[in-house]
Enzyme design. Sequence first.
Site, PDB file in Angstrom:
ATOM      1  N   LYS A 188      -2.617   0.132  -2.302  1.00  0.00           N
ATOM      2  CA  LYS A 188      -1.975   0.594  -3.544  1.00  0.00           C
ATOM      3  C   LYS A 188      -2.269  -0.440  -4.630  1.00  0.00           C
ATOM      4  O   LYS A 188      -1.508  -1.395  -4.825  1.00  0.00           O
ATOM      5  CB  LYS A 188      -0.477   0.761  -3.283  1.00  0.00           C
ATOM      6  CG  LYS A 188       0.211   1.730  -4.231  1.00  0.00           C
ATOM      7  CD  LYS A 188       1.571   2.127  -3.697  1.00  0.00           C
ATOM      8  CE  LYS A 188       2.432   2.801  -4.753  1.00  0.00           C
ATOM      9  NZ  LYS A 188       1.959   4.093  -5.207  1.00  0.00           N
TER      10      LYS A 188
HETATM   11  N1  PY5 Z   1      -0.428   9.264  -3.292  1.00  0.00           N
HETATM   12  C1  PY5 Z   1      -0.487   8.546  -4.431  1.00  0.00           C
HETATM   13  C2  PY5 Z   1      -1.746   8.480  -5.185  1.00  0.00           C
HETATM   14  C3  PY5 Z   1       0.658   7.853  -4.867  1.00  0.00           C
HETATM   15  O1  PY5 Z   1       0.608   7.127  -5.988  1.00  0.00           O
HETATM   16  C4  PY5 Z   1       1.857   7.955  -4.143  1.00  0.00           C
HETATM   17  C5  PY5 Z   1       3.092   7.244  -4.599  1.00  0.00           C
HETATM   18  C6  PY5 Z   1       1.863   8.735  -2.965  1.00  0.00           C
HETATM   19  C7  PY5 Z   1       0.693   9.363  -2.561  1.00  0.00           C
HETATM   20  C8  PY5 Z   1       3.083   8.837  -2.098  1.00  0.00           C
HETATM   21  O2  PY5 Z   1       3.340   7.631  -1.463  1.00  0.00           O
HETATM   22  P1  PY5 Z   1       4.804   7.204  -0.997  1.00  0.00           P
HETATM   23  O3  PY5 Z   1       5.345   8.390  -0.269  1.00  0.00           O
HETATM   24  O4  PY5 Z   1       4.589   6.054  -0.113  1.00  0.00           O
HETATM   25  O5  PY5 Z   1       5.583   6.907  -2.213  1.00  0.00           O
HETATM   26  N2  PY5 Z   1       3.206   7.125  -5.987  1.00  0.00           N
HETATM   27  C9  PY5 Z   1       4.139   6.220  -6.575  1.00  0.00           C
HETATM   28  C10 PY5 Z   1       5.579   6.574  -6.225  1.00  0.00           C
HETATM   29  O6  PY5 Z   1       6.413   5.695  -6.313  1.00  0.00           O
HETATM   30  C11 PY5 Z   1       3.917   6.144  -8.057  1.00  0.00           C
HETATM   31  C12 PY5 Z   1       3.942   7.438  -8.774  1.00  0.00           C
HETATM   32  C13 PY5 Z   1       3.662   7.308 -10.253  1.00  0.00           C
HETATM   33  O7  PY5 Z   1       5.878   7.709  -5.854  1.00  0.00           O
END
Ligand code: PY5
Length: 301
Positions: free
Chosen positions: A153
């Site tokens: 990330k």
């Molecule tokens: N894919 C991408 C590209 C992401 O940025 C995120 C999370 C996920 C999948 C889902 O991951 P997780 O379930 O571990 O959160 N995005 C961040 C979030 O906090 C940033 C969003 C702007 O949800």
Amino acid sequence: MKYVWVNGKLIPEKEATIPILTHALHYGTSIFEGIRAYWNSDNNNLYVFRARDHYVRFHDSAKIMSIKVGYSVDELIDATVELLRANDVHEDVYIRPITFVSASTVNLDIRNLDVTTAIITVPFGHYLEPKGIKAKVVSWLRVHNSMFPMKAKVSGIYVNSVIAIIDAKVSGFDEAILLNRDGYVAEGSGENIFIIKDGILYTPPVYDSILEGITRDTIITIARDLGLTVTEKRITREELYTADEVFFTGTAAEVTPVVNIDGRVIGNGEPGPIALKVRSYYMDVVHGRVSKYKNWLTPIY
Ligand code: PY5
């Protein structure tokens, strides 16, 4: 909020500023996390959801980028607890840990450059409309695993998400779906994706150029608990159009039903029964209402 945590100290948020030549600002050389803490008004407690898993992924991202976080997973969990208490948080919040290359230099080899580790908290409600959203399969492809390790990330890679969501928004949609280089469904700009066909949940495998979402893992686990079958497999664009239900998952997005893709109505155009059932269980789990998953929660008070 009042305080942020920077390199081991709580400081007023207004004082947390960075110099203009900061490496991370110019090259996106930061690794970060998005974590939520949920306020439970039944027992007046705040629960951080899967803090350990987020900080383990934080360390994995750092390792991939040759960045030294400087704080162990346990130290970061303790810092998060300390910060939430200092900010006297009694509402749902988003927690943003970040380690960024803070040296002021134009050089690209970051291995020996100074870094700063910070944790910021912000009040946070819905990221996407929970009643269901319209998504567009954009022409921009997800950065492929062979071009950059998508398990990490890393801030810089989010320009791929930014250009994708702008494409979707200017076309009148709420969110983007990106395909990978092989033409299979990867994920949303900031979410993983699930489709449901004939009662079975499908989600792209981790090698399909996606972030290995912690919410994705949570949903796979709790859906199986509900007696549902979940299969990780490659998903094509036409499978999106003809799915009975589609939903996004993510820390910010939680479980968000997708009711229209590229102008095709998904199911009957309303959030589907399985998505709603999974979401309701997810909300119970994150609020500490399911005893078997209490080990995923860090209580603050
Ligand atoms: N894919 C991408 C590209 C992401 O940025 C995120 C999370 C996920 C999948 C889902 O991951 P997780 O379930 O571990 O959160 N995005 C961040 C979030 O906090 C940033 C969003 C702007 O949800």
